[in-house]
Design a protein around this motif. Structure first.
Motif, PDB file in Angstrom:
ATOM      1  N   GLU A 203       0.821  -1.207   0.000  1.00 31.33           N
ATOM      2  CA  GLU A 203       0.000   0.000   0.000  1.00 31.33           C
ATOM      3  C   GLU A 203       0.854   1.256   0.000  1.00 31.33           C
ATOM      4  OE1 GLU A 203      -2.861   2.065   3.341  1.00 31.33           O
ATOM      5  OE2 GLU A 203      -3.320  -0.006   2.767  1.00 31.33           O
ATOM      6  N   LEU A 204       0.309   2.318  -0.611  1.00 31.59           N
ATOM      7  CA  LEU A 204       0.863   3.657  -0.507  1.00 31.59           C
ATOM      8  C   LEU A 204      -0.267   4.581  -0.108  1.00 31.59           C
ATOM      9  CD1 LEU A 204       2.938   5.935  -0.886  1.00 31.59           C
ATOM     10  CD2 LEU A 204       2.327   5.972  -3.323  1.00 31.59           C
ATOM     11  N   SER A 205      -0.163   5.175   1.068  1.00 30.06           N
ATOM     12  CA  SER A 205      -1.160   6.126   1.542  1.00 30.06           C
ATOM     13  C   SER A 205      -0.775   7.523   1.081  1.00 30.06           C
ATOM     14  CB  SER A 205      -1.254   6.096   3.067  1.00 30.06           C
ATOM     15  OG  SER A 205      -1.987   7.219   3.533  1.00 30.06           O
ATOM     16  N   LEU A 206      -1.638   8.140   0.277  1.00 31.56           N
ATOM     17  CA  LEU A 206      -1.391   9.522  -0.126  1.00 31.56           C
ATOM     18  C   LEU A 206      -1.675  10.484   1.011  1.00 31.56           C
ATOM     19  CD1 LEU A 206      -2.968   9.596  -3.712  1.00 31.56           C
ATOM     20  CD2 LEU A 206      -0.707   8.788  -2.989  1.00 31.56           C
ATOM     21  N   ASP A 207      -2.455  10.065   1.977  1.00 35.99           N
ATOM     22  CA  ASP A 207      -2.798  10.943   3.101  1.00 35.99           C
ATOM     23  C   ASP A 207      -1.629  11.136   4.052  1.00 35.99           C
ATOM     24  OD1 ASP A 207      -5.512  11.149   2.234  1.00 35.99           O
ATOM     25  OD2 ASP A 207      -5.864   9.144   3.037  1.00 35.99           O
ATOM     26  N   SER A 208      -0.690  10.183   4.067  1.00 34.63           N
ATOM     27  CA  SER A 208       0.458  10.288   4.967  1.00 34.63           C
ATOM     28  C   SER A 208       1.795  10.197   4.246  1.00 34.63           C
ATOM     29  CB  SER A 208       0.403   9.170   6.013  1.00 34.63           C
ATOM     30  OG  SER A 208       0.469   7.893   5.392  1.00 34.63           O
ATOM     31  N   ALA A 209       1.784   9.881   2.943  1.00 37.80           N
ATOM     32  CA  ALA A 209       3.015   9.649   2.178  1.00 37.80           C
ATOM     33  C   ALA A 209       3.857   8.554   2.821  1.00 37.80           C
ATOM     34  CB  ALA A 209       3.824  10.930   2.023  1.00 37.80           C
ATOM     35  N   ILE A 210       3.187   7.502   3.278  1.00 39.38           N
ATOM     36  CA  ILE A 210       3.855   6.328   3.845  1.00 39.38           C
ATOM     37  C   ILE A 210       3.404   5.095   3.071  1.00 39.38           C
ATOM     38  CG2 ILE A 210       3.989   4.803   5.855  1.00 39.38           C
ATOM     39  CD1 ILE A 210       3.994   7.252   7.606  1.00 39.38           C
ATOM     40  N   ALA A 211       4.368   4.302   2.648  1.00 38.01           N
ATOM     41  CA  ALA A 211       4.083   3.037   1.984  1.00 38.01           C
ATOM     42  C   ALA A 211       4.296   1.908   2.985  1.00 38.01           C
ATOM     43  CB  ALA A 211       4.981   2.848   0.774  1.00 38.01           C
ATOM     44  N   SER A 212       3.700   0.762   2.700  1.00 35.18           N
ATOM     45  CA  SER A 212       3.850  -0.364   3.623  1.00 35.18           C
ATOM     46  C   SER A 212       3.585  -1.674   2.905  1.00 35.18           C
ATOM     47  CB  SER A 212       2.878  -0.225   4.802  1.00 35.18           C
ATOM     48  OG  SER A 212       1.535  -0.251   4.347  1.00 35.18           O
ATOM     49  N   ILE A 213       4.152  -2.732   3.437  1.00 30.77           N
ATOM     50  CA  ILE A 213       3.759  -4.083   3.047  1.00 30.77           C
ATOM     51  C   ILE A 213       3.502  -4.875   4.325  1.00 30.77           C
ATOM     52  CG2 ILE A 213       5.143  -4.013   0.938  1.00 30.77           C
ATOM     53  CD1 ILE A 213       7.055  -6.041   2.300  1.00 30.77           C
ATOM     54  N   ALA A 214       2.678  -5.899   4.220  1.00 31.84           N
ATOM     55  CA  ALA A 214       2.407  -6.802   5.342  1.00 31.84           C
ATOM     56  C   ALA A 214       2.179  -8.199   4.777  1.00 31.84           C
ATOM     57  CB  ALA A 214       1.193  -6.340   6.131  1.00 31.84           C
ATOM     58  N   TYR A 215       2.649  -9.214   5.499  1.00 33.08           N
ATOM     59  CA  TYR A 215       2.425 -10.584   5.064  1.00 33.08           C
ATOM     60  C   TYR A 215       2.600 -11.517   6.257  1.00 33.08           C
ATOM     61  CZ  TYR A 215       7.580 -10.644   4.864  1.00 33.08           C
ATOM     62  OH  TYR A 215       8.917 -10.535   5.167  1.00 33.08           O
ATOM     63  N   MET A 216       2.019 -12.707   6.107  1.00 33.09           N
ATOM     64  CA  MET A 216       2.144 -13.741   7.132  1.00 33.09           C
ATOM     65  C   MET A 216       3.134 -14.801   6.657  1.00 33.09           C
ATOM     66  SD  MET A 216      -0.014 -12.966   9.641  1.00 33.09           S
ATOM     67  CE  MET A 216      -0.154 -14.546  10.496  1.00 33.09           C
ATOM     68  N   ARG A 217       4.010 -15.210   7.593  1.00 28.18           N
ATOM     69  CA  ARG A 217       4.918 -16.324   7.341  1.00 28.18           C
ATOM     70  C   ARG A 217       5.088 -17.080   8.649  1.00 28.18           C
ATOM     71  NH1 ARG A 217       9.360 -16.999   3.519  1.00 28.18           N
ATOM     72  NH2 ARG A 217       9.670 -14.762   3.233  1.00 28.18           N
ATOM     73  N   ASN A 218       4.783 -18.381   8.646  1.00 26.19           N
ATOM     74  CA  ASN A 218       4.900 -19.212   9.852  1.00 26.19           C
ATOM     75  C   ASN A 218       4.131 -18.595  11.019  1.00 26.19           C
ATOM     76  OD1 ASN A 218       6.611 -20.921   8.391  1.00 26.19           O
ATOM     77  ND2 ASN A 218       8.433 -19.751   9.008  1.00 26.19           N
ATOM     78  N   ASP A 219       2.912 -18.128  10.733  1.00 25.56           N
ATOM     79  CA  ASP A 219       2.024 -17.538  11.747  1.00 25.56           C
ATOM     80  C   ASP A 219       2.582 -16.262  12.370  1.00 25.56           C
ATOM     81  OD1 ASP A 219       0.077 -19.542  11.467  1.00 25.56           O
ATOM     82  OD2 ASP A 219       1.190 -20.871  12.808  1.00 25.56           O
ATOM     83  N   VAL A 220       3.563 -15.656  11.726  1.00 22.71           N
ATOM     84  CA  VAL A 220       4.093 -14.370  12.183  1.00 22.71           C
ATOM     85  C   VAL A 220       3.679 -13.304  11.175  1.00 22.71           C
ATOM     86  CG1 VAL A 220       6.162 -13.035  12.736  1.00 22.71           C
ATOM     87  CG2 VAL A 220       6.050 -15.475  13.319  1.00 22.71           C
ATOM     88  N   LEU A 221       3.146 -12.192  11.678  1.00 25.41           N
ATOM     89  CA  LEU A 221       2.783 -11.071  10.826  1.00 25.41           C
ATOM     90  C   LEU A 221       3.976 -10.126  10.709  1.00 25.41           C
ATOM     91  CD1 LEU A 221       0.751  -9.345   9.225  1.00 25.41           C
ATOM     92  CD2 LEU A 221       0.050  -8.311  11.393  1.00 25.41           C
ATOM     93  N   TYR A 222       4.508 -10.017   9.508  1.00 24.66           N
ATOM     94  CA  TYR A 222       5.623  -9.102   9.242  1.00 24.66           C
ATOM     95  C   TYR A 222       5.090  -7.838   8.575  1.00 24.66           C
ATOM     96  CZ  TYR A 222       8.744 -13.024  10.185  1.00 24.66           C
ATOM     97  OH  TYR A 222       9.418 -14.069  10.791  1.00 24.66           O
ATOM     98  N   ARG A 223       5.675  -6.727   8.952  1.00 21.63           N
ATOM     99  CA  ARG A 223       5.238  -5.454   8.380  1.00 21.63           C
ATOM    100  C   ARG A 223       6.457  -4.566   8.145  1.00 21.63           C
ATOM    101  NH1 ARG A 223       0.780  -2.263   7.658  1.00 21.63           N
ATOM    102  NH2 ARG A 223       1.003  -0.037   8.060  1.00 21.63           N
ATOM    103  N   ARG A 224       6.454  -3.878   7.015  1.00 13.86           N
ATOM    104  CA  ARG A 224       7.482  -2.878   6.719  1.00 13.86           C
ATOM    105  C   ARG A 224       6.783  -1.580   6.326  1.00 13.86           C
ATOM    106  NH1 ARG A 224      10.609  -6.945   2.669  1.00 13.86           N
ATOM    107  NH2 ARG A 224      11.228  -8.500   4.245  1.00 13.86           N
ATOM    108  N   GLU A 225       7.258  -0.487   6.880  1.00 18.29           N
ATOM    109  CA  GLU A 225       6.781   0.838   6.501  1.00 18.29           C
ATOM    110  C   GLU A 225       7.936   1.618   5.887  1.00 18.29           C
ATOM    111  OE1 GLU A 225       3.083   2.582   8.897  1.00 18.29           O
ATOM    112  OE2 GLU A 225       4.912   2.509  10.106  1.00 18.29           O
ATOM    113  N   TYR A 226       7.634   2.422   4.867  1.00 19.22           N
ATOM    114  CA  TYR A 226       8.647   3.167   4.130  1.00 19.22           C
ATOM    115  C   TYR A 226       8.236   4.637   4.057  1.00 19.22           C
ATOM    116  CZ  TYR A 226       8.885  -1.594   2.076  1.00 19.22           C
ATOM    117  OH  TYR A 226       8.915  -2.953   1.856  1.00 19.22           O
TER     118      TYR A 226
END
Length: 815
Positions: free
Chosen positions: A141-164
């Protein structure tokens, strides 16, 4: 990969947006996808006005393509290049007036200089996830309201998230890595580049030194630093890689500095202190935690972005998770991934949400790529993954650089046009030598078809390329009108006095000396040689050529420039400035006489506006350029009813199939003609889905539109189409002009039936006025005006006209 449930996605968006300060009634503006980017045209751009990144967002190997808007090949120009080339101008004129157009085309090659330098990619960051296991629930995702991008995904029941994010106040690109289970982050970090470079790893840091392609002693150099701030776990060094193990949370901070020290400073012998500059930026970051960096970035960005809110359509109150939200009647569009929404829209599905998103995306891009003094947005804004960008990634000044800044003033982003001030000043300094060397003119300055970070102004082509684009010299004359527009919208007299007027006057002085008397019609003034940007004619004798005399585009640009320069002069004199280079107001009379002597517009046998001195046909009747319509838009002097009708016929003949940036221009032209249905049709055309360039080789075919990441498809990518589309929406909703005694504001001058209900706040009219309004059933319901300077304005709406008094610093409602 498993897709997010649309209803869950909408709920997440609404709940997260509820924690953001209210942005009027505009729905959350975001691009989102259920898979990583595989191609450049799917990546998400972030930028702080100087450095930027294209985010691909793969879980296993995340790629960030990095750019710095000041990284170019080359060095300052040789101002003595082609001294004496002006000797060919009389010979070209002689050939033209003998109607020997083939000879004129041939001789034009002697009045060509070097081509521009190349904009260069900076580097790549790779984030390799060392954890094994399949991926589910992926979201990007890229939010134009905050100018922050992010990804999220599940691997081995762990939720990983990155914000840019790309922060302007802290001069950093930052990536925040988290997981919902402690010590689950295990990644390797790599920093590399396509240009000459070397990388050194040290404790928690990668340092990359390199330079643009070319002679190391005559190239811009750079220093990049990638630093890791982790809460726990370990960071170890392996060759040129950092390994993060058993980390719960980490922030990656990337900074860059180049040796570029100005358009006239050698990048090595007069370099900026780029290594220490980069080190200082990196050390500065130890003062801030991730929440602080994030907050500082958002606050800085929103001071610009949040000025304008747009909603097309109605809203209804709905209950979601026990809370009441005002939701647009097109809210289902928000639940579709953006690439799917774009394809559905192209196949006929209406979406006012996508139309609004595209409008705000243009504003987001301008904020993100145009905040570096003296270095404006280039053909790609600042984003390119290519070692050799299409069209060198340069500044193309026969439309494209101008179009980049069309939305700056109407969409309340005047500060983003600041880089043009220094750039045009640099053009004026180099352009004095171009005027002398190539055209034999000692007064004023000019600029040509292409430029680069070194502010080159010479005609390009290297003695062997087509004059249809290479020999055009009206770039400066057109570009300075953007500075005049800035004054009209801001009413900043000091800016007019110290920045805009001197540059306008210099461009006007060149044009006054470049005009010659027409031997075919004594007393009339024309340009010779002349070309119409990138277009070709066929004479009545059947010759297919490009060089002519008295081209309509040249004369339209000169009319606009001289008219605006007289108005600027009078404004300064009115406010007590008697020494601005043209003396008292009466000294403008000869300039008006010159305007009156210009070869007039003519209408062809088909009812269209002639592009050439004679009623010749175009070699390509559907040609993308419509340069002879400059007086209609972005200019404003073309207003005679018969000529407006001829402009309309010209657009009809050209049709709707064209490139991306040209589509953006045509939206504005149709809006100026008050044809909302046609402007909307072309806006929809601009939002035609175009597939990524699968083989990574730019495809220069015709047929513009929009890529999955909403970048404009020329094709290939050029950012000007995005900006033209954003400007076009404003032109459909509101138009303004300043007359000798008043400010005229038209509300909903080109509203299509598809936008019969809506609201907008914060768009700007000339005269220093912000406009907000709501409308229903195609009629203005409420309107208010915030004036910086006060005065009066005549507002045209709902078929009536009303003059209102404005108080400085106050909001006035239309009653």
């Amino acid at each position: 990969m498993k897709r997010y449930c649309p209803s869950l996605t909408l709920l997440i968006a609404l709940l997260s947006f509820a924690n953001i300060p209210a942005i009027a009634q505009q729905p959350p503006m975001r691009l989102w996808y259920d898979r990583p980017a595989a191609y450049f045209e799917e990546s998400l751009p972030i930028g702080n006005g100087k450095i930027g990144a294209l985010l691909y967002g793969a879980a296993d190997t995340d790629s960030l393509y990095l750019n710095d808007i000041t990284l170019w090949t080359g060095k300052p120009i040789d101002r003595d290049e082609d001294a004496g080339a002006s000797q060919w101008i009389p010979k070209i004129r002689e050939a033209l007036f003998n109607e020997d157009y083939a000879l004129a085309d041939s001789l034009q090659h002697y009045v060509q200089g070097h081509n521009s330098q190349f904009y260069q990619p900076l580097g790549m960051i790779y984030i390799d996830d060392s954890n094994a296991g399949s991926i589910t629930g992926y979201h990007r995702e890229l939010s134009l309201d905050s100018a922050i991008a992010s990804i999220a995904y599940m691997r081995n029941d762990v939720l990983y998230r990155r914000e840019y994010l790309a922060s302007n106040p802290d001069k950093v690109i930052a990536v925040h890595l988290t997981a919902n289970k402690a010590k689950s982050i295990n990644v390797n970090l790599r920093l590399t580049s396509q240009v000459p470079h070397r990388v050194k790893a040290s404790q928690n840091q990668l340092t990359m030194l390199g330079h643009a392609i070319g002679d190391e002693k005559n190239s811009i150099h750079f220093c990049s630093i990638l630093r890791v701030f982790n809460t726990d776990g370990t960071v170890t060094v392996s060759d040129s890689t950092l390994q993060l193990r058993d980390v719960s949370e980490a922030t990656l901070c990337f900074v860059n500095a180049t040796s570029f020290n100005g358009f006239d400073k050698h990048p090595v012998t007069e370099e900026a202190d780029y290594i220490n500059d980069a080190a200082d930026m990196a050390w500065h970051l130890v003062n801030f935690s991730w929440p602080q960096l994030r907050e500082r970035h958002i606050n800085d960005y929103r001071q610009f972005y949040s000025r304008v809110q747009l909603e097309l359509g109605k809203r209804t109150e709905q209950q979601v998770a026990g809370r009441t939200f005002s939701i647009s009647d097109d809210y289902e569009s928000e639940a579709l991934p953006t690439d799917e929404l774009l394809r559905a829209y192209s196949n006929g599905r209406p979406s006012t949400y996508l139309e609004t998103l595209y409008f705000q995306y243009g504003r987001y891009l301008l904020i993100s790529c145009s905040r570096t003094p003296g270095v404006p947005a280039n053909l790609q804004g600042l984003w390119t993954p290519h070692k050799w960008s299409p069209w060198r990634g340069n500044y193309t000044v026969n439309i494209n650089l101008e179009e980049n800044y069309w939305p700056a003033f109407t969409t309340n982003l005047a500060e983003m046009a600041m880089p043009l001030d220094g750039f045009v000043k640099a053009l004026s300094e180099n352009g004095r030598y171009t005027a002398k060397n190539y055209y034999g003119i000692d007064r004023g300055w000019c600029s040509s078809h292409n430029s680069d970070i070194w502010a080159m102004t010479n005609p390009v082509g290297e003695k062997n390329e087509s004059p249809m684009w290479a020999n055009w010299n009206m770039g400066g004359a057109w570009l300075v009108n953007t500075l005049w527009d800035r004054y009209l919208f801001t009413q900043d007299k000091e800016y007019l006095r110290n920045v805009a007027f001197p540059l306008m006057k210099g461009a006007a002085d060149f044009c006054l000396d470049w005009l010659i008397e027409n031997p075919k019609k004594p007393g009339e003034l024309i340009t010779a040689p002349s070309t119409s940007p990138e277009n070709e004619y066929v004479t009545d004798k059947g010759y297919h050529g490009v060089t002519c005399y008295g081209g309509t585009a040249d004369l339209a640009i000169i009319r606009e420039l001289l008219t605006n320069t007289i108005a600027a002069h009078k404004s300064l004199v009115k406010h007590g400035d008697k020494q601005n280079g043209w003396g008292i107001v009466d000294d403008c009379i000869p300039i008006q006489v010159t305007i009156n002597k210009l070869h007039p517009y003519t209408i062809g046998k088909n009812g269209d506006l002639n592009e050439w001195y004679y009623d010749w046909r175009d070699w390509d009747p559907k040609h993308r350029h419509q340069s002879h319509l400059i007086g209609l838009y972005p200019g404003s002097h073309l207003s005679e009813p018969s000529l407006l009708k001829a402009c309309e016929q010209t657009l009809i003949e050209k049709g709707d199939e064209t490139t991306g940036w040209s589509t953006g221009w045509r939206i504005n032209l149709w809006a100026r003609l008050h044809n909302g249905e046609k402007a909307y049709q072309i806006y929809r055309k601009l939002l035609t889905a175009v597939a990524p360039e699968l083989d990574k080789t730019p495809n220069y075919r015709h047929g513009g539109g929009t890529y999955p990441n909403l970048f404009d498809a020329h094709p290939p990518f050029q950012i000007d189409g995005n900006f033209g589309g954003t400007a076009g929406v404003c032109e459909m909703l509101m138009q303004s002009r300043i007359t000798s005694s008043d400010i005229d504001i038209e509300l909903l001058p080109a509203l299509p039936k598809e936008w019969q209900d809506g609201s907008v706040s914060g768009i700007c009219a000339r005269g220093g006025i912000e406009v907000s309004m709501t409308w229903e059933n195609g009629k203005v319901k409420t309107a208010s005006f915030f004036s910086k300077k006060g005065g009066k304005a005549t507002v045209h709406y709902n078929g009536i006209s009303k003059t209102i008094r404005l108080k400085a610093g106050k909001r006035t409602k239309l009653k």
